[in-house]
Design a protein around this motif. Structure first.
Motif, PDB file in Angstrom:
ATOM      1  N   ILE A  79       0.810  -1.215   0.000  1.00 23.64           N
ATOM      2  CA  ILE A  79       0.000   0.000   0.000  1.00 23.64           C
ATOM      3  C   ILE A  79       0.847   1.270   0.000  1.00 23.64           C
ATOM      4  CG2 ILE A  79      -0.277   0.193   2.514  1.00 23.64           C
ATOM      5  CD1 ILE A  79      -3.105   0.702  -0.004  1.00 23.64           C
ATOM      6  N   THR A  80       2.120   1.171   0.383  1.00 24.02           N
ATOM      7  CA  THR A  80       2.984   2.358   0.425  1.00 24.02           C
ATOM      8  C   THR A  80       3.808   2.546  -0.842  1.00 24.02           C
ATOM      9  OG1 THR A  80       4.822   1.191   1.479  1.00 24.02           O
ATOM     10  CG2 THR A  80       3.189   2.211   2.944  1.00 24.02           C
ATOM     11  N   ALA A  81       3.653   1.670  -1.824  1.00 24.40           N
ATOM     12  CA  ALA A  81       4.476   1.734  -3.033  1.00 24.40           C
ATOM     13  C   ALA A  81       4.327   3.071  -3.762  1.00 24.40           C
ATOM     14  CB  ALA A  81       4.142   0.575  -3.964  1.00 24.40           C
ATOM     15  N   SER A  82       3.110   3.543  -3.932  1.00 25.47           N
ATOM     16  CA  SER A  82       2.915   4.808  -4.641  1.00 25.47           C
ATOM     17  C   SER A  82       3.490   5.978  -3.852  1.00 25.47           C
ATOM     18  CB  SER A  82       1.433   5.042  -4.945  1.00 25.47           C
ATOM     19  OG  SER A  82       0.671   5.053  -3.762  1.00 25.47           O
ATOM     20  N   THR A  83       3.434   5.898  -2.532  1.00 26.97           N
ATOM     21  CA  THR A  83       4.007   6.949  -1.690  1.00 26.97           C
ATOM     22  C   THR A  83       5.516   6.992  -1.862  1.00 26.97           C
ATOM     23  OG1 THR A  83       2.222   6.555  -0.098  1.00 26.97           O
ATOM     24  CG2 THR A  83       4.082   7.875   0.666  1.00 26.97           C
ATOM     25  N   THR A 124       4.403   4.805   8.438  1.00 30.96           N
ATOM     26  CA  THR A 124       4.911   3.460   8.177  1.00 30.96           C
ATOM     27  C   THR A 124       6.307   3.516   7.568  1.00 30.96           C
ATOM     28  OG1 THR A 124       2.684   2.571   7.869  1.00 30.96           O
ATOM     29  CG2 THR A 124       4.495   1.323   6.877  1.00 30.96           C
ATOM     30  N   LEU A 125       6.491   4.381   6.585  1.00 23.73           N
ATOM     31  CA  LEU A 125       7.803   4.493   5.927  1.00 23.73           C
ATOM     32  C   LEU A 125       8.858   5.065   6.864  1.00 23.73           C
ATOM     33  CD1 LEU A 125       6.653   5.694   2.377  1.00 23.73           C
ATOM     34  CD2 LEU A 125       7.454   3.401   3.046  1.00 23.73           C
ATOM     35  N   LEU A 126       8.462   5.949   7.773  1.00 24.64           N
ATOM     36  CA  LEU A 126       9.392   6.472   8.775  1.00 24.64           C
ATOM     37  C   LEU A 126       9.849   5.352   9.718  1.00 24.64           C
ATOM     38  CD1 LEU A 126       7.656   9.857   9.670  1.00 24.64           C
ATOM     39  CD2 LEU A 126       9.972   9.614   8.707  1.00 24.64           C
ATOM     40  N   LYS A 127       8.901   4.535  10.179  1.00 24.03           N
ATOM     41  CA  LYS A 127       9.226   3.428  11.093  1.00 24.03           C
ATOM     42  C   LYS A 127      10.187   2.431  10.458  1.00 24.03           C
ATOM     43  CE  LYS A 127       5.144   3.300  14.055  1.00 24.03           C
ATOM     44  NZ  LYS A 127       3.967   2.511  14.459  1.00 24.03           N
ATOM     45  N   LEU A 128      10.051   2.243   9.147  1.00 22.06           N
ATOM     46  CA  LEU A 128      10.910   1.296   8.429  1.00 22.06           C
ATOM     47  C   LEU A 128      12.253   1.919   8.020  1.00 22.06           C
ATOM     48  CD1 LEU A 128       8.223  -0.384   6.148  1.00 22.06           C
ATOM     49  CD2 LEU A 128       9.438  -1.440   8.082  1.00 22.06           C
ATOM     50  N   ASN A 129      12.461   3.193   8.363  1.00 25.67           N
ATOM     51  CA  ASN A 129      13.671   3.931   7.995  1.00 25.67           C
ATOM     52  C   ASN A 129      13.830   4.049   6.475  1.00 25.67           C
ATOM     53  OD1 ASN A 129      15.986   5.431   8.668  1.00 25.67           O
ATOM     54  ND2 ASN A 129      17.291   3.627   8.374  1.00 25.67           N
ATOM     55  N   ILE A 130      12.705   4.132   5.775  1.00 23.85           N
ATOM     56  CA  ILE A 130      12.703   4.291   4.324  1.00 23.85           C
ATOM     57  C   ILE A 130      12.799   5.771   3.965  1.00 23.85           C
ATOM     58  CG2 ILE A 130      11.336   3.934   2.216  1.00 23.85           C
ATOM     59  CD1 ILE A 130      12.410   1.335   3.502  1.00 23.85           C
ATOM     60  N   ILE A 131      12.195   6.603   4.823  1.00 25.73           N
ATOM     61  CA  ILE A 131      12.233   8.052   4.631  1.00 25.73           C
ATOM     62  C   ILE A 131      12.639   8.721   5.931  1.00 25.73           C
ATOM     63  CG2 ILE A 131      10.510   8.066   2.789  1.00 25.73           C
ATOM     64  CD1 ILE A 131       8.429   9.032   4.880  1.00 25.73           C
ATOM     65  N   VAL A 132      13.008   9.967   5.805  1.00 31.51           N
ATOM     66  CA  VAL A 132      13.322  10.798   6.956  1.00 31.51           C
ATOM     67  C   VAL A 132      12.651  12.142   6.736  1.00 31.51           C
ATOM     68  CG1 VAL A 132      15.498  11.681   5.987  1.00 31.51           C
ATOM     69  CG2 VAL A 132      15.182  11.599   8.471  1.00 31.51           C
ATOM     70  N   GLY A 133      12.246  12.781   7.825  1.00 41.50           N
ATOM     71  CA  GLY A 133      11.602  14.082   7.726  1.00 41.50           C
ATOM     72  C   GLY A 133      12.478  15.176   8.289  1.00 41.50           C
ATOM     73  N   HIS A 151      14.799   1.392  -5.759  1.00 40.48           N
ATOM     74  CA  HIS A 151      15.401   0.673  -6.891  1.00 40.48           C
ATOM     75  C   HIS A 151      14.706  -0.677  -7.085  1.00 40.48           C
ATOM     76  CE1 HIS A 151      18.438  -0.655  -9.721  1.00 40.48           C
ATOM     77  NE2 HIS A 151      18.562  -1.760  -9.022  1.00 40.48           N
ATOM     78  N   LEU A 152      14.481  -1.401  -5.994  1.00 40.38           N
ATOM     79  CA  LEU A 152      13.781  -2.685  -6.071  1.00 40.38           C
ATOM     80  C   LEU A 152      12.336  -2.496  -6.537  1.00 40.38           C
ATOM     81  CD1 LEU A 152      15.044  -4.357  -2.766  1.00 40.38           C
ATOM     82  CD2 LEU A 152      15.782  -4.886  -5.120  1.00 40.38           C
ATOM     83  N   LEU A 153      11.702  -1.433  -6.062  1.00 46.06           N
ATOM     84  CA  LEU A 153      10.321  -1.154  -6.441  1.00 46.06           C
ATOM     85  C   LEU A 153      10.213  -0.845  -7.937  1.00 46.06           C
ATOM     86  CD1 LEU A 153       7.355  -0.767  -5.698  1.00 46.06           C
ATOM     87  CD2 LEU A 153       7.911   1.589  -5.042  1.00 46.06           C
TER      88      LEU A 153
END
Length: 163
Positions: free
Chosen positions: A44-48, A80-89, A112-114
């Motif tokens: 569900i977070t792929a587009s984000t 969700t992406l913050l918790k996974l360390n995928i993004i930072v604010g 890259h994988l996405l």
């Protein structure tokens, strides 16, 4: 009564349910493929993730607008992406109330994988168009646009349905 016979009994009225079932099925199957390909993000977070990667730095409001989703839903995906360390604010220098989000190194790797997944998914769904003889992407876009222009309430009231 089995669901399929329920659908048949009420004609097209359960079309949204069929569409939701398709989305749920693909989301579940894509989750398996994500794991197989090394993606740790929820489907569900792929587009984000894609939007953040394209924009390099983007606010929550811009994410919601860019994806055409409610602010609260965008906030859940960002969390969700913050918790996974995928993004930072980072706080915006010109407006301290605003936080801009960027990909972390892990986020870059996941993006890259996405992109690899999206390449394959595009081919699969293009082949589905050939297989079933319907361009679902075009049909869904047209259906969404049609209901944006003339909502369900208006369509039902045109049929003189009583409350």
């Amino acid at each position: 009564m089995k669901e399929q016979s329920l659908y048949e009994s009420y004609g097209h009225s359960f079309m949204p349910k069929q569409a939701f079932d398709f989305v749920s099925l693909i989301e579940k199957q894509a989750g398996v493929v994500f794991q197989w390909m090394g993606l740790i993000i929820p489907v569900i977070t792929a587009s984000t993730l894609t939007l953040i990667a394209e924009k390099k730095s983007i606010s929550l409001l811009e994410i919601a607008r860019g994806l055409g989703i409610p602010h609260q839903l965008a906030a859940q995906r960002v969390k969700t992406l913050l918790k996974l360390n995928i993004i930072v604010g980072d706080k915006d220098e010109s407006d301290k109330r605003r936080t801009n989000y960027q990909l972390t190194p892990l986020g870059e790797q996941q993006n890259h994988l996405l992109i690899n997944y999206l390449f394959h998914a595009d081919r699969v769904f293009s082949a589905l168009t050939e297989e079933i003889g319907v361009d679902l992407m075009a049909a869904l876009k047209a259906a969404n646009q049609s209901f944006e222009e003339r909502p369900l309430t208006e369509r039902i009231s045109e049929g003189r349905v009583k409350k």
